[in-house]
Design a protein around this motif. Structure first.
Motif, PDB file in Angstrom:
ATOM      1  N   ASN B 119       0.819  -1.209   0.000  1.00  0.00           N
ATOM      2  CA  ASN B 119       0.000   0.000   0.000  1.00  0.00           C
ATOM      3  C   ASN B 119       0.854   1.260   0.000  1.00  0.00           C
ATOM      4  O   ASN B 119       0.315   2.354  -0.070  1.00  0.00           O
ATOM      5  CB  ASN B 119      -0.963   0.006   1.192  1.00  0.00           C
ATOM      6  N   VAL B 120       2.181   1.087   0.072  1.00  0.00           N
ATOM      7  CA  VAL B 120       3.079   2.242  -0.034  1.00  0.00           C
ATOM      8  C   VAL B 120       4.080   1.977  -1.145  1.00  0.00           C
ATOM      9  O   VAL B 120       5.259   2.249  -1.022  1.00  0.00           O
ATOM     10  CB  VAL B 120       3.816   2.504   1.285  1.00  0.00           C
ATOM     11  N   LEU B 123       6.448   4.762  -2.335  1.00  0.00           N
ATOM     12  CA  LEU B 123       7.527   5.031  -1.379  1.00  0.00           C
ATOM     13  C   LEU B 123       8.607   3.964  -1.470  1.00  0.00           C
ATOM     14  O   LEU B 123       9.794   4.249  -1.343  1.00  0.00           O
ATOM     15  CB  LEU B 123       6.978   5.051   0.035  1.00  0.00           C
ATOM     16  N   TYR B 124       8.187   2.718  -1.697  1.00  0.00           N
ATOM     17  CA  TYR B 124       9.159   1.638  -1.848  1.00  0.00           C
ATOM     18  C   TYR B 124      10.065   1.909  -3.036  1.00  0.00           C
ATOM     19  O   TYR B 124      11.288   1.763  -2.963  1.00  0.00           O
ATOM     20  CB  TYR B 124       8.400   0.324  -2.024  1.00  0.00           C
ATOM     21  N   MET B 126      10.761   4.803  -4.314  1.00  0.00           N
ATOM     22  CA  MET B 126      11.655   5.916  -3.968  1.00  0.00           C
ATOM     23  C   MET B 126      12.809   5.439  -3.106  1.00  0.00           C
ATOM     24  O   MET B 126      13.953   5.864  -3.282  1.00  0.00           O
ATOM     25  CB  MET B 126      10.897   6.990  -3.179  1.00  0.00           C
ATOM     26  N   SER B 127      12.532   4.558  -2.127  1.00  0.00           N
ATOM     27  CA  SER B 127      13.629   4.151  -1.244  1.00  0.00           C
ATOM     28  C   SER B 127      14.623   3.262  -1.982  1.00  0.00           C
ATOM     29  O   SER B 127      15.829   3.372  -1.759  1.00  0.00           O
ATOM     30  CB  SER B 127      13.109   3.460   0.006  1.00  0.00           C
ATOM     31  N   LEU B 180      -1.241   5.267  -3.037  1.00  0.00           N
ATOM     32  CA  LEU B 180       0.192   5.100  -3.276  1.00  0.00           C
ATOM     33  C   LEU B 180       0.507   3.748  -3.886  1.00  0.00           C
ATOM     34  O   LEU B 180       1.640   3.458  -4.186  1.00  0.00           O
ATOM     35  CB  LEU B 180       0.956   5.209  -1.960  1.00  0.00           C
TER      36      LEU B 180
ATOM     37  N   LEU C  56       9.652   3.098   5.384  1.00  0.00           N
ATOM     38  CA  LEU C  56      10.216   3.447   4.087  1.00  0.00           C
ATOM     39  C   LEU C  56      10.821   4.837   4.117  1.00  0.00           C
ATOM     40  O   LEU C  56      11.823   5.098   3.439  1.00  0.00           O
ATOM     41  CB  LEU C  56       9.144   3.317   3.009  1.00  0.00           C
ATOM     42  N   ILE C  59      14.322   4.463   5.390  1.00  0.00           N
ATOM     43  CA  ILE C  59      15.300   4.019   4.396  1.00  0.00           C
ATOM     44  C   ILE C  59      15.607   5.142   3.432  1.00  0.00           C
ATOM     45  O   ILE C  59      16.763   5.403   3.094  1.00  0.00           O
ATOM     46  CB  ILE C  59      14.797   2.780   3.642  1.00  0.00           C
ATOM     47  N   THR C  60      14.571   5.867   2.992  1.00  0.00           N
ATOM     48  CA  THR C  60      14.828   6.924   2.025  1.00  0.00           C
ATOM     49  C   THR C  60      15.671   8.038   2.630  1.00  0.00           C
ATOM     50  O   THR C  60      16.626   8.496   2.020  1.00  0.00           O
ATOM     51  CB  THR C  60      13.501   7.522   1.530  1.00  0.00           C
ATOM     52  N   ASN C 129      -0.688   3.936   7.849  1.00  0.00           N
ATOM     53  CA  ASN C 129      -0.742   4.256   6.427  1.00  0.00           C
ATOM     54  C   ASN C 129      -0.410   5.710   6.189  1.00  0.00           C
ATOM     55  O   ASN C 129      -0.648   6.551   7.034  1.00  0.00           O
ATOM     56  CB  ASN C 129      -2.146   3.998   5.903  1.00  0.00           C
ATOM     57  N   PRO C 130       0.117   6.029   5.005  1.00  0.00           N
ATOM     58  CA  PRO C 130       0.395   7.440   4.734  1.00  0.00           C
ATOM     59  C   PRO C 130      -0.840   8.312   4.838  1.00  0.00           C
ATOM     60  O   PRO C 130      -0.751   9.456   5.269  1.00  0.00           O
ATOM     61  CB  PRO C 130       0.921   7.425   3.294  1.00  0.00           C
TER      62      PRO C 130
END
Lengths: 100, 370, 169
Positions: B119-120, B123-124, B126-127, B180, C56, C59-60, C129-130
């Motif tokens: 669900n992200v 973002l995954y 991006m990382s 996302l 996440l 990590i970013t 969740n975001p």
């Protein structure tokens, strides 16, 4: 979820290791990295408390801590680079005068 | 956490199919690129190994495996050997969240054509993109070669500068689809593909992707004529093959992500009735994007490094910020008036903004040439 | 042994050993790489604790941006090799002794207050969740958010000012 004292114990151990690093090492950059380790240990405690109470406020605080850590690293490393220009060394034992 | 064995085998098989598909795709992408470049330059590409050069990648692989592997004398051995591995792994895992097609029914089970629906997912991506800079800077540094170190640092600085525009380019489809997850984004493109709502966003995303994979016209840090091949100067044999593989697999991965975000992913005519058409459409779109990348490489000259950085920071980043702002305004207008046609405000305003900024910012990018 | 405990202990071993590697490594680049491993282990902990967005982001931001900055500075300053011995012979043992004392104190405090921790509450499906983070971030915490953006701006300006060469007149 495992009982929360597991995560708190790990957080305490990592924090103490970070504190140990600040005390033992002489390289300014490694001291900086130990401070980051301490911040991360605190973040882990925040997230585990957020999970324990099932509120999201702990995670918001972690978000802010990360932003502040990023700002601190930017300025801190710029300081270290500036000090290196004058003293040609980042050994903190040699940074013992305010002059220059 | 009881593991369902059928689920576990399904994941394993999907992962293996993806990895082997990427490696096979990389092999034939090298041939594809050489042939297409050759045609652009009015010559025939490799055609000796097998009919029309089909066996050329296999010949290249055999050559690289048998080449002598040199490790420079004062190089940092551990990091020297580990750096190509660190470069390849993010390239392989970034496609774990991309849906290749709609759900199909096989052997009585509904099989989803993605490895995982995070669900992200954005973002995954991006990382994983952020992590992929490490292999390059470590490879450059561990070679104990000034040119390699300089090439590595330049390449890394370029990648982290264009990550900003890349991250902001992701925001457009996220706002338009409200999710996302890449599966959600593809589902939201049922009626209109997002590049029609976000032409500037798609353009920025694609240019930032070219800079992220160090691909022409942004390949100054690693081109053979510059800096003696940059960060992979000291590498030979299989380690060099791993770097090569990482670059081409990243090309395939960013094309797949751009297709998913802006061009409807696996959507196309008749995809709901015949789910097996989904991967076919996806493949066609990805190949079209790869052709576009090779076309750009054949056509445009390399951009000088300081102009490259100026372009990323002074032109691309403000335009992508403006794109995010105008997209949000457009969606707010839709929310206020309840009329979906206000979404077309977004392409109109972003194109005007883009033309305005590029007109006024020409002096900024030209830099010290005046 | 349930899989939860095995996962926790495995990650704990990785986190603690990589922190130790960071502390005792002679080469600053190796320390930075060990710290990246540590951050990744903590990111997996965040995933276990129901915080996917924060994991996440960790990590970013940490492993992908802050550590890259560290590695750049270490490379540019040529600071890989550090001095062999500390200035005074008692510094190292004293530091390690104090660190061990801190660990023992924290563990004592945790384990004597075990009874006062409430039971963990079950979390809803979309926890962390975001969307949920965003709702609270822009609703209840909008003032700290704006202040943080100002802080980041000031940090950027500060970093540029500190490293700018003096203009020759």
């Amino acid at each position: 979820m495992l009982p929360e004292y597991y995560y708190l114990t790990l957080s305490a151990i990592l924090f103490s290791m970070g504190a140990m690093g600040v005390l033992i090492r002489r390289n300014a950059i490694i001291i900086f990295m130990s401070v980051e380790l301490m911040l991360n240990a605190a973040n882990l405690a925040f997230v585990s408390f957020a999970r324990m109470h099932a509120t999201i406020n702990g995670q918001i605080f972690v978000f802010f801590v990360m932003a502040v850590a990023a700002a601190e690293v930017a300025v801190g490393l710029a300081l270290i680079v500036a000090i290196f220009e004058t003293k040609q060394s980042i050994d903190i034992d040699q940074m013992n005068s305010m002059k220059g | 956490m009881i593991m369902d064995w059928a689920l576990l085998t399904e994941w394993t098989i999907k992962s293996l199919v993806l990895i082997f598909g990427l490696i096979g795709g990389f092999a034939y992408l090298t041939l594809f690129e050489r042939k297409v470049l050759a045609r652009f330059q009015v010559r025939i590409g490799p055609n000796r190994a097998g009919p029309h050069g089909i066996l050329q990648p296999i010949a290249d692989a055999i050559k690289l495996i048998f080449k002598e592997e040199l490790i420079p004398a004062k190089a940092d051995k551990i990091i020297f050997i580990v750096a190509p591995i660190i470069t390849v792994i993010p390239a392989l895992i970034i496609l774990a969240v991309v849906p290749f097609g709609p759900d199909i029914r096989l052997f009585g089970r509904t099989i989803t054509l993605y490895i995982s629906d995070l669900n992200v997912a954005v973002l995954y991506i991006m990382s994983v993109t952020s992590i992929s800079v490490y292999g390059i800077v470590l490879a450059g540094w561990s070679s104990n070669n000034k040119y390699a170190t300089l090439g590595g640092i330049r390449s890394t600085a370029q990648m982290i500068s264009y990550e900003l525009a890349l991250g902001l380019g992701f925001v457009g489809p996220i706002l338009l689809s409200g999710s996302l997850s890449l599966v959600g984004i593809v589902d939201a493109q049922k009626n209109v593909w997002f590049f029609l709502y976000q032409p500037v966003g798609a353009f920025i995303f694609w240019v930032a992707n070219l800079a992220e994979v160090n691909r022409a016209p942004f390949d100054m840090p690693e081109a053979e004529q510059e800096l003696t091949a940059g960060y992979h100067t000291e590498y030979s044999g299989m380690k060099f093959a791993l770097f090569f593989m990482a670059e081409y697999i990243k090309m395939i991965a960013v094309s797949a992500i751009a297709v998913t975000l802006f061009f409807g992913g696996y959507r196309g005519p008749l995809v709901d009735q015949f789910p097996v058409l989904g991967p076919l459409y996806f493949l066609i779109k990805v190949v079209a994007f790869l052709y576009l990348m090779v076309w750009v490489r054949a056509t445009l000259p390399r951009i000088r490094y300081d102009r490259l950085m100026a372009f990323g920071w002074k032109l691309l980043f403000p335009i992508s910020l403006g794109n995010v702002l105008l997209t949000a305004v457009g969606i707010g207008l839709v929310g206020i008036t309840g009329n979906n046609l206000w979404l077309w405000f977004i392409p109109v305003s972003t194109i005007l903004f883009f033309l305005l900024v590029s007109h006024f910012a020409q002096g900024a990018v030209a830099g010290g040439n005046k | 042994m349930s899989i939860d405990i095995i996962l926790f202990l495995g990650l704990a071993v990785v986190a603690i050993l990589s922190a130790a590697g960071m502390l005792f490594s002679r080469n600053a680049i190796y320390s930075a790489l060990f710290l990246i491993i540590n951050f990744s282990a903590i990111a997996v902990y965040y995933l276990i604790l129901g915080a996917p967005f924060i994991a996440l982001t960790q990590i970013t931001v940490y492993a992908g941006a802050i550590m890259v900055l560290f590695i750049f500075v270490i490379m540019l300053l040529g600071a890989e090799q550090t001095g062999r011995t500390p200035a005074s012979w008692w510094m190292r043992p004293l530091g390690m002794g104090l660190g061990a004392l801190l660990i023992l104190e924290s563990l004592y405090l945790i384990f004597t207050h075990l009874h006062s921790f409430p039971q963990p509450i079950e979390i809803i499906d979309g926890f962390g969740n975001p969307g949920q983070v965003g709702e609270i971030l822009f609703d209840k915490y909008v003032l700290p958010f704006e202040i943080i953006s100002l802080l980041l701006l000031v940090a950027m300006i500060g970093a540029i000012v500190l490293t700018k060469k003096k203009m020759k007149r």
